[in-house]
Design an enzyme around this catalytic site. Structure first.
Site, PDB file in Angstrom:
ATOM      1  N   ILE A   1       0.875  -1.169   0.000  1.00 16.79           N
ATOM      2  CA  ILE A   1       0.000   0.000   0.000  1.00 16.79           C
ATOM      3  C   ILE A   1       0.913   1.220   0.000  1.00 16.79           C
ATOM      4  O   ILE A   1       2.053   1.159   0.460  1.00 16.79           O
ATOM      5  CB  ILE A   1      -0.982   0.007   1.190  1.00 16.79           C
ATOM      6  CG1 ILE A   1      -0.246  -0.106   2.530  1.00 16.79           C
ATOM      7  CG2 ILE A   1      -2.000  -1.098   1.060  1.00 16.79           C
ATOM      8  CD1 ILE A   1      -1.186  -0.076   3.730  1.00 16.79           C
ATOM      9  N   ASP A   2       0.414   2.308  -0.552  1.00 15.35           N
ATOM     10  CA  ASP A   2       1.246   3.495  -0.715  1.00 15.35           C
ATOM     11  C   ASP A   2       1.794   4.001   0.621  1.00 15.35           C
ATOM     12  O   ASP A   2       1.196   3.774   1.678  1.00 15.35           O
ATOM     13  CB  ASP A   2       0.433   4.610  -1.379  1.00 15.35           C
ATOM     14  CG  ASP A   2      -0.016   4.238  -2.776  1.00 15.35           C
ATOM     15  OD1 ASP A   2       0.684   3.466  -3.438  1.00 15.35           O
ATOM     16  OD2 ASP A   2      -1.088   4.736  -3.193  1.00 15.35           O
ATOM     17  N   LYS A   3       2.888   4.713   0.540  1.00 15.64           N
ATOM     18  CA  LYS A   3       3.543   5.258   1.734  1.00 15.64           C
ATOM     19  C   LYS A   3       2.548   6.012   2.617  1.00 15.64           C
ATOM     20  O   LYS A   3       2.525   5.820   3.840  1.00 15.64           O
ATOM     21  CB  LYS A   3       4.680   6.195   1.321  1.00 15.64           C
ATOM     22  CG  LYS A   3       5.353   6.920   2.476  1.00 15.64           C
ATOM     23  CD  LYS A   3       6.440   7.865   1.983  1.00 15.64           C
ATOM     24  CE  LYS A   3       7.064   8.625   3.148  1.00 15.64           C
ATOM     25  NZ  LYS A   3       8.136   9.542   2.698  1.00 15.64           N
TER      26      LYS A   3
ATOM     27  N   THR B   1      -0.725   5.825   2.642  1.00 13.27           N
ATOM     28  CA  THR B   1      -1.957   5.107   2.941  1.00 13.27           C
ATOM     29  C   THR B   1      -1.706   4.248   4.173  1.00 13.27           C
ATOM     30  O   THR B   1      -0.659   3.608   4.272  1.00 13.27           O
ATOM     31  CB  THR B   1      -2.382   4.212   1.759  1.00 13.27           C
ATOM     32  OG1 THR B   1      -2.655   5.034   0.622  1.00 13.27           O
ATOM     33  CG2 THR B   1      -3.618   3.397   2.093  1.00 13.27           C
TER      34      THR B   1
ATOM     35  N   ARG C   1      -7.280   5.413  -5.801  1.00 16.05           N
ATOM     36  CA  ARG C   1      -7.005   6.834  -6.017  1.00 16.05           C
ATOM     37  C   ARG C   1      -7.351   7.246  -7.452  1.00 16.05           C
ATOM     38  O   ARG C   1      -7.989   8.272  -7.690  1.00 16.05           O
ATOM     39  CB  ARG C   1      -5.549   7.139  -5.696  1.00 16.05           C
ATOM     40  CG  ARG C   1      -5.184   6.853  -4.250  1.00 16.05           C
ATOM     41  CD  ARG C   1      -3.681   6.880  -4.025  1.00 16.05           C
ATOM     42  NE  ARG C   1      -3.126   8.208  -4.243  1.00 16.05           N
ATOM     43  CZ  ARG C   1      -1.819   8.477  -4.241  1.00 16.05           C
ATOM     44  NH1 ARG C   1      -0.946   7.491  -4.053  1.00 16.05           N
ATOM     45  NH2 ARG C   1      -1.385   9.702  -4.439  1.00 16.05           N
TER      46      ARG C   1
END
Length: 334
Positions: A142-144, A146, A257
């Protein structure tokens, strides 16, 4: 560092004629077939003492095969003592609730302080090696910025099993997002392929499905949980913001997103897909609850799957973190 291990198997009559790598994968449950193939090609297999290097060679009845597994090589990232919010752990895998701001894997600009560094410290002595390297098996990311739940494998076999579950989309993944405006209809499915944007290679973009084209199938199911305020510049029924539950059918980079921005509801705080700060919300924020929110408002709230080794049905939930709770409190005042 542990010593090398040797797996010895004598082929029975029913084993004769099978491929070596398949035969050994059935016998050595802790090793994946791809790992076994690499070991054979590296000269780590003997048949009655004679080295074999062809994974596709046929098994012969009565022959004793000895597969040597070297100790895993040290991981390149160094272990760092970073606290982790652990939701579940056994000898095969670990489930963590990642905070926003932590990168999952080392990369340019984030060579320290990542989840991998933290796991190397926490799991010291319990990692059997993924592909021969003593490291945690990152199956999904998962994104930094998030927050939320991730599962990580501790051994090669579990890594392979989890990878298959994700490839088959046999994983329950539910996210909570706060978006600008509200989806219309309030509940539905976004089925829109994603590919790297030609204008900005860091971004993903929805493309038209073309056979053989660069895009990958991407499907997000969404449901509006709450709506906040009323946009005075638009007709009645158009809120300023909304809380949305997103369930992933696929797991593409930046999927939620990009998909929410595609339907006109970019995530609050998203610097990449949000097209700037929401000025209307900034004007309404007497405190700092929205002004100080500097990340995409996205949280991986639920992760469910069947344990690839024990076959236990596992499901985990993580409450939204404090910064998103404050953001929700501000939205409820609109």
């Amino acid at each position: 560092m542990s010593d090398e291990t040797v797996h010895d198997f004598t082929a029975a009559g029913e084993d004769a004629g099978a491929r070596l790598d398949r035969f050994l994968a059935d016998k050595a449950a802790d090793l994946s077939r791809s790992r076994i193939k690499a070991l054979i090609e590296a000269g780590q297999l003997t048949a009655d003492g004679k080295v074999l290097t062809d994974p596709s060679a046929k098994v012969a009845e009565g022959v004793t095969y000895a597969l040597t597994v070297p100790p895993p090589e040290p991981a390149i990232p160094e272990a760092e003592d970073i606290p982790l919010d652990i939701l579940f752990e056994d000898e095969h895998l670990i489930v963590v609730n990642k905070p926003a701001g932590m990168t999952v894997h080392p990369a340019a600009g984030n060579w320290t302080g990542t989840l991998v560094h933290a796991l190397l410290h926490h799991c010291k002595g319990s990692l059997s090696g993924i592909g021969g390297v003593e490291r945690p098996g990152i199956v999904h990311r998962i994104d930094k910025d998030t927050s939320g739940i991730l599962v990580v494998a501790k051994d090669d076999k579990t890594h392979q099993g989890l990878s298959k579950l994700f490839a088959k989309h046999d994983i329950e993944r539910v996210y909570i997002a706060y978006v600008r405006g509200a989806p219309m209809p309030r509940e539905g499915t976004i089925d829109a392929p994603l590919a790297r944007s030609n204008a900005d290679r860091k971004k993903m973009a929805v493309i038209k499905a073309r056979e053989g084209g660069p895009g990958k199938d991407a499907v997000t199911h969404y449901r509006t949980l709450a709506m906040y305020g009323r946009d005075p510049k638009r007709p009645i029924g158009h809120p300023i913001a909304a809380k949305v539950e997103c369930t992933l059918e696929t797991g593409r980079t930046h999927q939620i997103r990009a998909h929410m921005a595609h339907i006109g509801c970019p995530l609050l705080g998203d610097p990449m897909y949000g097209r700037g700060r929401a000025q209307q919300l900034l004007n309404l924020d007497d405190g700092r609850d929205f002004r100080d929110f500097r990340r995409q408002a996205l949280h991986a709230a639920v992760l469910g799957f069947v344990h690839p080794v024990t076959k236990e049905v596992l499901r985990f939930e993580a409450d939204i973190p404090a910064d998103m709770t404050r953001l929700e409190g501000f939205l409820e005042t609109l």
